[in-house]
Design an enzyme around this catalytic site. Structure first.
Site, mmCIF file in Angstrom:
data_model
loop_
_atom_site.group_PDB
_atom_site.id
_atom_site.type_symbol
_atom_site.label_atom_id
_atom_site.label_comp_id
_atom_site.label_asym_id
_atom_site.label_seq_id
_atom_site.Cartn_x
_atom_site.Cartn_y
_atom_site.Cartn_z
ATOM 1 N N CYS A 108 -29.956 -2.370 -7.997
ATOM 2 C CA CYS A 108 -30.962 -3.122 -7.247
ATOM 3 C C CYS A 108 -32.342 -3.053 -7.903
ATOM 4 C CB CYS A 108 -31.040 -2.589 -5.812
ATOM 5 S SG CYS A 108 -31.579 -0.864 -5.709
ATOM 6 N N HIS A 136 0.824 -1.212 0.000
ATOM 7 C CA HIS A 136 0.000 0.000 0.000
ATOM 8 C C HIS A 136 0.858 1.263 0.000
ATOM 9 C CE1 HIS A 136 0.435 -0.791 4.344
ATOM 10 N NE2 HIS A 136 0.244 0.512 4.528
#
Length: 123
Positions: free
Chosen positions: A92, A7
């Protein structure tokens, strides 16, 4: 010791950070400083002198929850650039606010931010 930390290496490598789409779960993690995966660790280690843009995408009810606007404000307080959601038919099946901005809008915002950066001195 001595091995690269992924990272941190990614943070050093990148000149700009774009999170698109940014879901409600990750938004909450970022706003609260939780770093439990590669993405959230990079954000936590991000050099805030470099641009970070985020384009949320979530269900309308999630987007309209009071926590969402608070969390977006927290990220903006870190000088991260918010790319607003739009109203559309969501994954959705609901239609309403919370849809990710159009790709063309996101790309244009990236271009705008890059154009605002100081140019590297020519040698």
């Amino acid at each position: 010791m001595g091995d690269p930390v992924l990272h941190i290496e990614l943070r050093k490598w990148a000149d700009i950070f774009v999170i698109s789409p940014l879901d409600a779960n990750t938004l909450a993690k970022l706003a609260n400083g939780i770093c439990d995966n590669l993405l959230t660790c990079i954000v936590r280690a991000w050099d805030r002198r470099k641009p970070l843009l985020f384009a949320p995408a979530m269900n309308t009810n999630m987007f309209e929850h009071p926590l969402t606007s608070q969390q977006i404000s927290i990220l903006q307080g870190f000088d991260y650039t918010y790319i607003p959601t739009i109203c559309k038919t969501l994954a959705c099946g609901d239609t309403g606010a919370g849809g990710m901005a159009e790709v063309t809008t996101i790309v244009q915002k990236i271009i705008d931010v890059l154009e605002e950066l100081p140019q590297a001195s020519q040698t």
